[in-house]
Design an enzyme around this catalytic site. Structure first.
Site, short mmCIF file in Angstrom:
data_model
loop_
_atom_site.label_atom_id
_atom_site.label_comp_id
_atom_site.label_asym_id
_atom_site.label_seq_id
_atom_site.Cartn_x
_atom_site.Cartn_y
_atom_site.Cartn_z
N TRP A 1 0.84 -1.21 0.00
CA TRP A 1 0.00 0.00 0.00
C TRP A 1 0.87 1.26 0.00
O TRP A 1 0.50 2.26 -0.61
CB TRP A 1 -0.99 0.00 1.16
CG TRP A 1 -0.38 0.16 2.54
CD1 TRP A 1 0.10 -0.83 3.35
CD2 TRP A 1 -0.18 1.39 3.25
NE1 TRP A 1 0.59 -0.30 4.52
CE2 TRP A 1 0.42 1.06 4.50
CE3 TRP A 1 -0.45 2.73 2.99
CZ2 TRP A 1 0.76 2.02 5.46
CZ3 TRP A 1 -0.12 3.69 3.96
CH2 TRP A 1 0.48 3.32 5.16
N GLN B 1 7.10 0.74 18.48
CA GLN B 1 7.25 0.15 17.16
C GLN B 1 6.12 0.63 16.23
O GLN B 1 5.01 0.78 16.70
CB GLN B 1 7.13 -1.39 17.26
CG GLN B 1 8.08 -2.08 18.18
CD GLN B 1 9.44 -2.28 17.50
OE1 GLN B 1 9.56 -2.32 16.28
NE2 GLN B 1 10.47 -2.38 18.29
N HIS C 1 7.69 6.48 8.16
CA HIS C 1 6.58 7.42 7.95
C HIS C 1 6.39 8.24 9.20
O HIS C 1 6.78 7.83 10.30
CB HIS C 1 5.31 6.66 7.57
CG HIS C 1 4.89 5.64 8.57
ND1 HIS C 1 5.39 4.35 8.58
CD2 HIS C 1 4.05 5.70 9.62
CE1 HIS C 1 4.86 3.67 9.58
NE2 HIS C 1 4.04 4.48 10.24
P1 M7G Z 1 2.05 2.73 12.00
O1 M7G Z 1 2.75 3.55 13.02
O2 M7G Z 1 2.93 1.84 11.14
O3 M7G Z 1 1.00 1.77 12.64
O4 M7G Z 1 1.23 3.74 11.10
P2 M7G Z 1 -0.44 1.84 13.27
O5 M7G Z 1 -1.40 1.49 12.12
O6 M7G Z 1 -0.40 0.73 14.29
O7 M7G Z 1 -0.64 3.21 13.83
C1 M7G Z 1 0.73 3.45 9.84
C2 M7G Z 1 -0.32 4.50 9.51
O8 M7G Z 1 -0.73 4.33 8.17
C3 M7G Z 1 -1.58 4.36 10.38
O9 M7G Z 1 -1.93 5.61 10.93
C4 M7G Z 1 -2.64 3.82 9.40
O10 M7G Z 1 -3.95 4.26 9.69
C5 M7G Z 1 -2.16 4.36 8.07
N1 M7G Z 1 -2.53 3.51 6.93
C6 M7G Z 1 -2.47 2.17 6.88
N2 M7G Z 1 -2.86 1.73 5.65
C7 M7G Z 1 -2.91 0.34 5.25
C8 M7G Z 1 -3.15 2.84 4.89
C9 M7G Z 1 -3.59 3.02 3.55
O11 M7G Z 1 -3.79 2.08 2.77
N3 M7G Z 1 -3.76 4.30 3.14
C10 M7G Z 1 -3.56 5.38 3.98
N4 M7G Z 1 -3.77 6.59 3.51
N5 M7G Z 1 -3.15 5.22 5.26
C11 M7G Z 1 -2.95 3.97 5.71
#
Ligand code: M7G
Length: 251
Positions: A89, A184, A191
């Site tokens: 993604w 983590q 990001h």
């Molecule tokens: P993280 O800190 O890796 O993990 O953040 P977390 O999900 O446990 O917080 C990843 C961030 O990417 C999160 O805030 C998710 O909501 C966001 N996110 C995840 N996916 C799969 C997508 C996506 O497909 N599109 C967008 N725009 N955001 C995403």
């Protein structure tokens, strides 16, 4: 989703069904059944979902682990290399194969550039729960742990340009934004989270969030700061990584 302020009077006026529960002096409580256009539930669908996705969204106890650099090298790194969420993604966004029309800002530099998009947790209808993420173009930085002084220009770009873009597009100044990294993270491609300061987003608590401004200062003081210090991680009770820490006698 949060109610939009201008819709609140509608809820109490004509359309909604109100069933009185109790009344006492100037106080009363009701069951309120909002009309469909005011009862949106924001829904995220993961399909097909892996076991790891199911675990991520199940309610679970969380335990704190102090991860030293040696723990990272010996326990965490081999683990995340063997099993982490797919980054497809993220690559789709960077390559404009998905969400291209949602991009708020891009710095196209392959080393020091990034893409800023609304997080899929935010529907952009109101600023109360504003949530964007900056995804870096380079693919060799997994997390906070990999950051060194070499990444300062990239991180400075994200903070400055990200804040400027949010101010311009949404009218929210940098002083009203929480800009941070998770440790983590769930996805091991660097990001940065941008959320409204007044919004207590999941993952903005002290045990998981690292403010980008502080990360910048730490790296400017010591280029290898994040390879020297222990970092706290909140791990879910059913997370295999927690079991690895237990096996290694670190919990
Ligand atoms: P993280 O800190 O890796 O993990 O953040 P977390 O999900 O446990 O917080 C990843 C961030 O990417 C999160 O805030 C998710 O909501 C966001 N996110 C995840 N996916 C799969 C997508 C996506 O497909 N599109 C967008 N725009 N955001 C995403």
């Amino acid at each position: 989703t949060p109610f939009q302020e201008e819709k609140i009077p509608e809820l109490l006026r004509k359309h909604a069904r109100l069933e009185l529960q109790m009344r006492n002096d100037i106080y009363s409580t009701y069951h309120l059944y909002p009309p469909p256009e005011l009862s949106e539930i924001k829904t995220t669908v993961v399909y097909p979902a892996t076991e790891k996705h199911l675990r991520k969204y199940l309610r679970q106890e969380v335990h704190l682990v102090r991860e030293t650099w040696e723990d990272y090298r010996n326990i965490t790194l081999p683990f995340i290399q063997s099993q982490s969420f797919s980054l497809q993604w993220v690559y789709n966004i960077l390559e404009k194969k998905a969400e291209a029309d949602r991009i708020i800002h891009e710095n196209p530099d392959p080393r020091d550039g990034f893409v800023l998009v609304p997080d899929f947790k935010w529907n952009q209808s109101q600023l109360d729960d504003l949530y964007l993420i900056a995804l870096v173009h380079r693919r060799d930085v997994k997390s906070l742990r990999d950051l060194t002084g070499e990444h300062l220009p990239l991180l400075r770009n994200i903070l400055r340009e990200g804040q400027e873009a949010v101010a311009e597009r949404f009218g929210v100044p940098g002083s009203r934004l929480r800009v941070y990294l998770h440790y983590q993270p769930s996805y091991y491609h660097l990001h940065v989270h941008f959320t409204a300061l007044g919004y207590e987003a999941a993952g903005s608590a002290a045990e998981r969030a690292h403010l980008l401004a502080d990360v910048l200062d730490n790296l400017a003081l010591d280029s290898r700061y994040y390879q020297r210090r222990a970092l706290t991680c909140a791990l879910r009770a059913d997370e295999p990584l927690l079991a690895k820490f237990r096996e290694a006698g670190r919990l």
